[in-house]
Design a protein around this motif. Structure first.
Motif, PDB file in Angstrom:
ATOM      1  N   LYS A  40      66.453 -23.480  30.275  1.00  0.00           N
ATOM      2  CA  LYS A  40      65.218 -22.841  29.825  1.00  0.00           C
ATOM      3  C   LYS A  40      64.216 -23.880  29.337  1.00  0.00           C
ATOM      4  N   CYS A  41      64.712 -24.922  28.696  1.00  0.00           N
ATOM      5  CA  CYS A  41      63.797 -25.994  28.264  1.00  0.00           C
ATOM      6  C   CYS A  41      63.229 -26.711  29.479  1.00  0.00           C
ATOM      7  N   LEU A  42      64.085 -26.943  30.482  1.00  0.00           N
ATOM      8  CA  LEU A  42      63.636 -27.669  31.666  1.00  0.00           C
ATOM      9  C   LEU A  42      62.620 -26.874  32.475  1.00  0.00           C
ATOM     10  N   SER A  43      62.718 -25.550  32.441  1.00  0.00           N
ATOM     11  CA  SER A  43      61.781 -24.777  33.244  1.00  0.00           C
ATOM     12  C   SER A  43      60.591 -24.279  32.416  1.00  0.00           C
ATOM     13  N   GLY A  72      62.475 -33.908  20.889  1.00  0.00           N
ATOM     14  CA  GLY A  72      62.887 -34.625  22.083  1.00  0.00           C
ATOM     15  C   GLY A  72      61.850 -34.520  23.184  1.00  0.00           C
ATOM     16  N   LYS A  73      62.111 -35.234  24.267  1.00  0.00           N
ATOM     17  CA  LYS A  73      61.124 -35.298  25.327  1.00  0.00           C
ATOM     18  C   LYS A  73      61.713 -34.732  26.616  1.00  0.00           C
ATOM     19  N   VAL A  74      60.967 -33.852  27.239  1.00  0.00           N
ATOM     20  CA  VAL A  74      61.387 -33.285  28.520  1.00  0.00           C
ATOM     21  C   VAL A  74      60.314 -33.596  29.546  1.00  0.00           C
ATOM     22  N   SER A  75      60.729 -34.120  30.675  1.00  0.00           N
ATOM     23  CA  SER A  75      59.761 -34.379  31.722  1.00  0.00           C
ATOM     24  C   SER A  75      60.369 -33.954  33.058  1.00  0.00           C
ATOM     25  N   VAL A  76      59.638 -33.112  33.770  1.00  0.00           N
ATOM     26  CA  VAL A  76      60.102 -32.647  35.075  1.00  0.00           C
ATOM     27  C   VAL A  76      58.969 -32.856  36.071  1.00  0.00           C
ATOM     28  N   LYS A 130      65.123 -36.609  27.107  1.00  0.00           N
ATOM     29  CA  LYS A 130      65.446 -37.634  26.117  1.00  0.00           C
ATOM     30  C   LYS A 130      65.605 -37.011  24.746  1.00  0.00           C
ATOM     31  N   HIS A 131      66.781 -37.138  24.195  1.00  0.00           N
ATOM     32  CA  HIS A 131      67.079 -36.659  22.840  1.00  0.00           C
ATOM     33  C   HIS A 131      66.630 -35.223  22.608  1.00  0.00           C
ATOM     34  N   LEU A 132      66.880 -34.388  23.589  1.00  0.00           N
ATOM     35  CA  LEU A 132      66.453 -32.995  23.463  1.00  0.00           C
ATOM     36  C   LEU A 132      67.324 -32.234  22.465  1.00  0.00           C
TER      37      LEU A 132
END
Ligand SMILES: Nc1ncnc2c1ncn2[C@@H]1O[C@H](COP(=O)(O)OP(=O)(O)OP(=O)(O)O)[C@@H](O)[C@H]1O
Ligand SMILES: [Mg+2]
Lengths: 262, 326
Positions: B68-71, B79-83, B7-9
């Motif tokens: 790279k942000c996702l891992s 912003g928000k990253v969720s995996v 979200k809004h990364l």
């Protein structure tokens, strides 16, 4: 068990570079070897300087050859240049295991080989008729081993910190190279710490340097005039402090990592 | 269920200007002016469990940065990253055990040892039991056809062989989520095809979620139902591959071979000339006028062969970039 198996795998990897490792060993061996010959001449005919005679000096440098190969870690360059600057840290960060432990496994493997070379060279010297006079009291020997293990941990933590400064600095050699000079001067590889001028000792005793080589060797020789219990306590304080510093530097530093070159 | 949510990364890299020359170098020692380089700006998307999504865009678009942000390798600027419900940058072991990032340009294998040693290391690091390890090695060896090379020093392997071993090392812990950053780069078509089959199979068999970047459109065409197109750090399109194809297929591609050479000038009035080599031309024409143009071409020239088809995906994507937002 898991960590032991990881350590074994790393050792296998490190063994691939045994020739290179031997060259490094020879380079660092040269320094104490030359000094050994120098003092041999200088203390000829029963001269004594500050409690050091020809025999104890010989012991000192022979032990330094082994101690510096086992106890001085060389992790900082790899951390700063290969991992952080060239981006190899990417693959370590992806592993579900702490970076510090991975580096430690790798480092211990290196210390094993280097220490092995050190012992081989020491044996050659002993066969040539040189002698090593270490303390014969078992508690002192145990104490010396503890001091040495703590020294190894200190050296590792200290150099990990130097390495991760690369998160902030583009030219890390500005720190690493002076550090190498300080190690030669203050760690006891150049000469026993107590032979240094007093004002230098007064400063250097508040740095990690004399703990790296000098105190472990002095402990094994059972040198008088040193409070080894105090040395141990200081080492523990250093380790706790360095560990805390490493963790906080890592916490902020890794946020600056950009995975360059990957 | 969404396993990946962005979200809004935004990610800005820090860079500094070095003025040219020696004086500039000295000056930068004293005061160094940092300025942010935006790599991705405010992107949002989510991916469902089991999806295989193509992530495409030109060089420097921000694909690798996003991965790279996702891992969890780099810290997002905002912003928000969720995996899988985790915040990647915290790099919790349980998160890392369920993902894998494969970069075609870089390897994790030990260079001077056989790939098998790296597999053994990963077995310990990922806590894989002996039974599982045996089974997985056997399975992956068959699928990737690497039996004879697992025990050869990695630096003696060809690029394609190395990539297969690389994939094996990345999959030995059976990740639920796979980030593939140009896995087929530099490989020959046969190996590319083999890897595509493998990726497809892995996605199906293990219901793995896969985000794939590639500059080879064949990869995207064969593997992905959904694509996300990114350029200059912004998302230009996110949706089904076939709808973007349809949307930009108000054109047709005519491939025409003449009996005798004709001057390129003579073809200009018919449409946009894609290519013209020897006696064969590719012309893009508006869909509605296709019939008209074809009959005029047949009238005016001696035609040996004529073929009408939809434009290639590459062409469509180029259109998307040209027109920006879809
Ligand atoms: N470590 C870094 N430091 C500074 N800038 C960076 C860094 N990594 C990437 N960039 C910049 O961020 C932008 C996005 O780069 P990124 O690597 O994500 O692109 P990409 O889509 O993966 O491109 P490619 O197809 O070439 O792999 C580029 O402008 C690049 O120059
Ligand atoms: Mg990239």
């Amino acid at each position: 068990m898991k960590y032991l198996r990881i350590l074994l795998l790393y050792s296998q990897h490190v063994l691939q570079y045994r020739t290179r490792s031997f060259i490094w060993f020879l380079i660092s061996f040269l320094n104490p070897f030359i000094l050994l010959m120098f003092w041999d001449g200088a203390l000829e005919g029963g001269k004594v300087i500050n409690g050091w005679n020809a025999a104890s000096m010989q012991t000192y440098y022979l032990l330094v050859i082994v101690a510096q190969s086992v106890l001085i870690t060389h992790v900082e360059n790899e951390v700063a240049v290969e991992d952080i600057r060239q981006g190899n840290l990417v693959r370590e960060l992806l592993k579900p295991i702490d970076y510090l432990w991975l580096k430690l496994s790798n480092e211990i493997s290196w210390r094993f080989i280097q220490g092995f070379y050190g012992l081989v060279v020491l044996s050659i010297f002993l066969l040539q008729g040189l002698s090593v006079q270490i303390t014969s009291e078992v508690p002192m020997i145990i104490q010396a081993i503890i001091i040495a293990l703590l020294a190894l941990t200190m050296s590792f933590m200290f150099k990990m910190i130097l390495g991760i400064l690369a998160f902030w600095m583009t030219d890390i050699y500005g720190i690493l190279e002076p550090n190498d000079v300080f190690i030669i001067m203050f760690s006891g590889t150049l000469m026993p710490f107590d032979l240094l001028p007093e004002w230098i000792r007064n400063i250097a005793q508040f740095t990690p340097y004399p703990y790296l080589v000098y105190y472990p060797v002095a402990a094994l020789m059972g040198r008088g005039g040193i409070n080894f219990f105090q040395v141990m306590t200081n080492e523990i304080f250093w380790i706790v402090g360095l560990f805390a510093l490493y963790r906080s530097l890592w916490f902020f530093g890794v946020k600056r990592f950009s995975g360059v070159g990957q | 269920m969404n396993v990946i949510e962005l979200k809004h990364l935004t990610k800005n890299f820090r860079s500094y200007k070095k003025e040219p020359g020696f004086l500039g170098g000295v000056k930068s020692l004293v005061s160094r002016k940092y300025f942010p380089v935006p790599a991705i700006s405010d992107i949002s998307f989510s991916i469902n469990e089991g999806e295989l999504v193509g992530f495409i865009g030109p060089n420097g678009a921000g694909k690798t940065t996003t991965m790279k942000c996702l891992s969890g390798l780099i810290y997002p600027t905002s912003g928000k990253v969720s995996v899988l419900g985790y915040t990647p940058f915290q790099r919790k072991p349980n998160f890392l055990k369920q993902i894998s990032l494969v970069m075609g340009q870089k390897n994790q294998l030990w260079w001077d040892l056989p790939a098998y040693e790296t597999l053994l290391l990963n077995k310990e690091i990922y806590d894989i039991s002996d039974d599982d390890f045996e089974k997985r090695v056997g399975e992956l060896t068959d699928l990737l056809d690497v039996k004879d090379i697992l025990h050869v020093q990695v630096r003696k392997l060809s690029l394609g062989q190395r990539m297969k071993c690389e994939l094996m090392a990345a999959l030995i812990h059976h990740p639920k989520i796979l980030f593939l950053d140009e896995p087929t780069i530099g490989l020959d078509v046969v190996v590319q095809e083999k890897l595509r089959e493998f990726i497809k199979m892995y996605n199906k068999k293990y219901k793995a979620t896969i985000l794939l970047t590639s500059h080879y459109m064949q990869d995207v065409k064969e593997l992905c139902k959904r694509i996300i197109i990114i350029d200059h750090g912004e998302i230009l399109y996110d949706g089904r591959l076939d709808s973007v194809v349809k949307k930009f297929s108000n054109e047709k591609l005519i491939t025409i071979t003449f009996e005798k050479e004709v001057p390129a000038e003579a073809l200009k009035p018919f449409g946009k000339i894609e290519s013209f080599e020897q006696r064969t031309a590719k012309i893009i024409v508006p869909l509605k006028k296709t019939k008209d143009i074809v009959s005029r071409l047949l009238d005016e020239f001696n035609v040996e062969d004529l073929n009408i088809e939809e434009p290639e995906i590459e062409e469509i994507i180029r259109n998307v970039f040209a027109k920006k937002k879809v």
